[in-house]
Design a protein around this motif. Structure first.
Motif, PDB file in Angstrom:
ATOM      1  N   GLY A  54      -7.234  19.954  -0.975  1.00  0.00           N
ATOM      2  CA  GLY A  54      -6.320  18.831  -1.057  1.00  0.00           C
ATOM      3  C   GLY A  54      -7.009  17.503  -1.257  1.00  0.00           C
ATOM      4  N   ASN A  55      -6.184  16.489  -1.465  1.00  0.00           N
ATOM      5  CA  ASN A  55      -6.670  15.124  -1.573  1.00  0.00           C
ATOM      6  C   ASN A  55      -5.581  14.168  -1.118  1.00  0.00           C
ATOM      7  OD1 ASN A  55      -4.908  14.560  -3.785  1.00  0.00           O
ATOM      8  ND2 ASN A  55      -6.403  15.425  -5.176  1.00  0.00           N
ATOM      9  N   TRP A  72       0.848  -1.183   0.000  1.00  0.00           N
ATOM     10  CA  TRP A  72       0.000   0.000   0.000  1.00  0.00           C
ATOM     11  C   TRP A  72       0.888   1.239   0.000  1.00  0.00           C
ATOM     12  CZ3 TRP A  72      -5.450   0.377   2.028  1.00  0.00           C
ATOM     13  CH2 TRP A  72      -6.158  -0.789   1.736  1.00  0.00           C
ATOM     14  N   TYR A  73       0.437   2.280  -0.707  1.00  0.00           N
ATOM     15  CA  TYR A  73       1.207   3.510  -0.843  1.00  0.00           C
ATOM     16  C   TYR A  73       0.340   4.701  -0.452  1.00  0.00           C
ATOM     17  CZ  TYR A  73       4.264   0.450  -3.483  1.00  0.00           C
ATOM     18  OH  TYR A  73       5.073  -0.584  -3.858  1.00  0.00           O
ATOM     19  N   LEU A  74       0.980   5.759   0.012  1.00  0.00           N
ATOM     20  CA  LEU A  74       0.303   6.995   0.409  1.00  0.00           C
ATOM     21  C   LEU A  74       0.688   8.101  -0.559  1.00  0.00           C
ATOM     22  CD1 LEU A  74      -1.332   8.649   2.535  1.00  0.00           C
ATOM     23  CD2 LEU A  74       0.860   9.123   3.619  1.00  0.00           C
ATOM     24  N   SER A  75      -0.298   8.858  -1.028  1.00  0.00           N
ATOM     25  CA  SER A  75      -0.030  10.056  -1.825  1.00  0.00           C
ATOM     26  C   SER A  75      -0.921  11.186  -1.306  1.00  0.00           C
ATOM     27  CB  SER A  75      -0.275   9.812  -3.312  1.00  0.00           C
ATOM     28  OG  SER A  75      -1.638   9.616  -3.564  1.00  0.00           O
ATOM     29  N   VAL A  76      -0.350  12.391  -1.234  1.00  0.00           N
ATOM     30  CA  VAL A  76      -1.062  13.553  -0.709  1.00  0.00           C
ATOM     31  C   VAL A  76      -0.755  14.763  -1.577  1.00  0.00           C
ATOM     32  CG1 VAL A  76      -1.385  15.087   1.274  1.00  0.00           C
ATOM     33  CG2 VAL A  76      -0.857  12.681   1.655  1.00  0.00           C
ATOM     34  N   ASN A  77      -1.778  15.542  -1.921  1.00  0.00           N
ATOM     35  CA  ASN A  77      -1.638  16.852  -2.548  1.00  0.00           C
ATOM     36  C   ASN A  77      -2.367  17.848  -1.655  1.00  0.00           C
ATOM     37  OD1 ASN A  77      -0.251  16.278  -4.979  1.00  0.00           O
ATOM     38  ND2 ASN A  77      -2.149  15.492  -5.859  1.00  0.00           N
ATOM     39  N   ASN A  78      -1.711  18.949  -1.315  1.00  0.00           N
ATOM     40  CA  ASN A  78      -2.354  19.967  -0.494  1.00  0.00           C
ATOM     41  C   ASN A  78      -1.971  21.334  -1.043  1.00  0.00           C
ATOM     42  OD1 ASN A  78      -3.824  21.175   1.445  1.00  0.00           O
ATOM     43  ND2 ASN A  78      -2.594  20.519   3.162  1.00  0.00           N
ATOM     44  N   ASP A  79      -2.991  22.112  -1.431  1.00  0.00           N
ATOM     45  CA  ASP A  79      -2.792  23.442  -1.993  1.00  0.00           C
ATOM     46  C   ASP A  79      -3.134  24.481  -0.925  1.00  0.00           C
ATOM     47  OD1 ASP A  79      -2.523  25.646  -3.606  1.00  0.00           O
ATOM     48  OD2 ASP A  79      -4.098  25.100  -5.020  1.00  0.00           O
ATOM     49  N   ASN A  96     -17.291  28.021  -4.928  1.00  0.00           N
ATOM     50  CA  ASN A  96     -17.536  28.471  -3.566  1.00  0.00           C
ATOM     51  C   ASN A  96     -16.373  29.258  -2.973  1.00  0.00           C
ATOM     52  OD1 ASN A  96     -20.100  27.123  -3.431  1.00  0.00           O
ATOM     53  ND2 ASN A  96     -18.959  25.221  -3.266  1.00  0.00           N
ATOM     54  N   LEU A  97     -15.137  28.889  -3.320  1.00  0.00           N
ATOM     55  CA  LEU A  97     -13.965  29.542  -2.729  1.00  0.00           C
ATOM     56  C   LEU A  97     -13.474  30.733  -3.541  1.00  0.00           C
ATOM     57  CD1 LEU A  97     -11.915  26.396  -1.644  1.00  0.00           C
ATOM     58  CD2 LEU A  97     -13.539  27.730  -0.297  1.00  0.00           C
ATOM     59  N   HIS A  98     -13.886  30.854  -4.786  1.00  0.00           N
ATOM     60  CA  HIS A  98     -13.495  31.919  -5.711  1.00  0.00           C
ATOM     61  C   HIS A  98     -12.009  31.807  -6.073  1.00  0.00           C
ATOM     62  CE1 HIS A  98     -17.524  33.386  -5.163  1.00  0.00           C
ATOM     63  NE2 HIS A  98     -17.330  33.455  -3.858  1.00  0.00           N
ATOM     64  N   TRP A  99     -11.363  32.919  -6.458  1.00  0.00           N
ATOM     65  CA  TRP A  99      -9.988  32.898  -6.962  1.00  0.00           C
ATOM     66  C   TRP A  99      -8.988  32.726  -5.835  1.00  0.00           C
ATOM     67  CZ3 TRP A  99      -8.714  32.152 -11.779  1.00  0.00           C
ATOM     68  CH2 TRP A  99      -9.585  32.554 -12.787  1.00  0.00           C
ATOM     69  N   GLY A 100      -7.895  32.069  -6.153  1.00  0.00           N
ATOM     70  CA  GLY A 100      -6.823  31.935  -5.182  1.00  0.00           C
ATOM     71  C   GLY A 100      -5.509  31.578  -5.854  1.00  0.00           C
ATOM     72  N   VAL A 101      -4.413  31.957  -5.192  1.00  0.00           N
ATOM     73  CA  VAL A 101      -3.064  31.565  -5.604  1.00  0.00           C
ATOM     74  C   VAL A 101      -2.357  31.014  -4.375  1.00  0.00           C
ATOM     75  CG1 VAL A 101      -2.868  33.234  -7.487  1.00  0.00           C
ATOM     76  CG2 VAL A 101      -2.109  33.871  -5.205  1.00  0.00           C
ATOM     77  N   GLY A 102      -1.405  30.141  -4.590  1.00  0.00           N
ATOM     78  CA  GLY A 102      -0.732  29.579  -3.441  1.00  0.00           C
ATOM     79  C   GLY A 102       0.367  28.607  -3.803  1.00  0.00           C
ATOM     80  N   LEU A 103       0.725  27.785  -2.829  1.00  0.00           N
ATOM     81  CA  LEU A 103       1.750  26.765  -2.987  1.00  0.00           C
ATOM     82  C   LEU A 103       1.111  25.402  -2.802  1.00  0.00           C
ATOM     83  CD1 LEU A 103       4.739  28.240  -0.992  1.00  0.00           C
ATOM     84  CD2 LEU A 103       4.527  28.031  -3.472  1.00  0.00           C
ATOM     85  N   MET A 104       1.439  24.467  -3.689  1.00  0.00           N
ATOM     86  CA  MET A 104       0.929  23.109  -3.595  1.00  0.00           C
ATOM     87  C   MET A 104       2.079  22.182  -3.189  1.00  0.00           C
ATOM     88  SD  MET A 104      -0.773  20.654  -6.495  1.00  0.00           S
ATOM     89  CE  MET A 104      -2.268  21.591  -6.663  1.00  0.00           C
ATOM     90  N   LEU A 105       1.826  21.409  -2.129  1.00  0.00           N
ATOM     91  CA  LEU A 105       2.784  20.393  -1.693  1.00  0.00           C
ATOM     92  C   LEU A 105       2.302  19.035  -2.160  1.00  0.00           C
ATOM     93  CD1 LEU A 105       3.440  21.603   1.956  1.00  0.00           C
ATOM     94  CD2 LEU A 105       4.790  22.057  -0.078  1.00  0.00           C
ATOM     95  N   THR A 106       3.201  18.221  -2.684  1.00  0.00           N
ATOM     96  CA  THR A 106       2.881  16.898  -3.198  1.00  0.00           C
ATOM     97  C   THR A 106       3.793  15.878  -2.541  1.00  0.00           C
ATOM     98  OG1 THR A 106       2.254  17.833  -5.313  1.00  0.00           O
ATOM     99  CG2 THR A 106       2.688  15.489  -5.274  1.00  0.00           C
ATOM    100  N   TYR A 107       3.197  14.826  -2.041  1.00  0.00           N
ATOM    101  CA  TYR A 107       3.993  13.737  -1.488  1.00  0.00           C
ATOM    102  C   TYR A 107       3.503  12.428  -2.054  1.00  0.00           C
ATOM    103  CZ  TYR A 107       5.800  10.250   1.708  1.00  0.00           C
ATOM    104  OH  TYR A 107       6.402   9.146   2.214  1.00  0.00           O
TER     105      TYR A 107
END
Length: 186
Positions: A29-30, A14-21, A175-186
């Motif tokens: 995220g997911n 089993w493997y774990l993957s995460v994306n968080n913006d 619902n959240l409208h416009w945004g900019v940011g940093l996405m972390l991926t693992y």
């Protein structure tokens, strides 16, 4: 024989993957924890204002068949957004309250071009159909994602890959409208 046993061992891991913006409009995220057959998946959207609210969805399912295109699942969906009560979806079903927690039963199917079609029904009897795709390559480092469903929710996002674990992102969510940011991926 030993090489074949190694392949079977890798198939059972089993493997774990995460994306968080982390964006200016919210946290999106997911995550997925699974193997080649079973998978636990989760998604969340959290706004920084009460009117933007939050929603989280979790599901547990099993891939069917050799090609693994079909993923039937059971899950839960939590939603809290002020002013949402009374909204109607495309099937004329009405949201009864601003805060909901429902069980879900559904199936996800991978279509050509790796589009994911999701059909589900929740414990209130509401049906939702969704079409989504993540990581559509536009260039070697630029990716596009989108999602739309019969609850009339939609989102689109772009992210530019800086390193294997860090991207600069921008997105628009109904619902959240416009945004900019940093996405972390693992």
């Amino acid at each position: 024989m030993q090489a074949l046993q190694h392949v079977y061992d890798m198939d059972r891991k089993w493997y774990l993957s995460v994306n968080n913006d982390f964006a200016t409009n919210g946290n999106i995220g997911n995550l997925e924890f699974g193997g080649t057959r079973w998978s636990m998946q989760g998604e969340w959207k959290t706004g920084y204002k009460d009117t933007r609210g939050y929603e989280a969805e979790g599901r547990l399912g099993r891939y069917i068949g050799e090609k693994q295109w079909l993923y039937p699942y059971i899950g839960a969906d939590w939603t809290c957004r002020k002013g949402e009560a009374g909204e109607r979806n495309m099937f004329r079903q009405t949201t009864k309250k601003d805060r909901e927690m429902d069980g879900t039963l559904g199936a996800r199917y991978t279509l050509p071009l790796l589009l994911i079609a999701d059909a589900r029904i929740d414990t209130d009897g509401k049906v939702r159909l969704q079409l989504e795709r993540d990581d559509i390559p536009l260039t070697s480092r630029l990716r596009l994602s989108f999602s739309l469903n019969t609850d009339q929710d939609y989102s689109v996002g772009l992210h530019y890959i800086l390193t294997s674990h860090l991207s600069v992102s921008t997105n628009y969510d109904k619902n959240l409208h416009w945004g900019v940011g940093l996405m972390l991926t693992y």
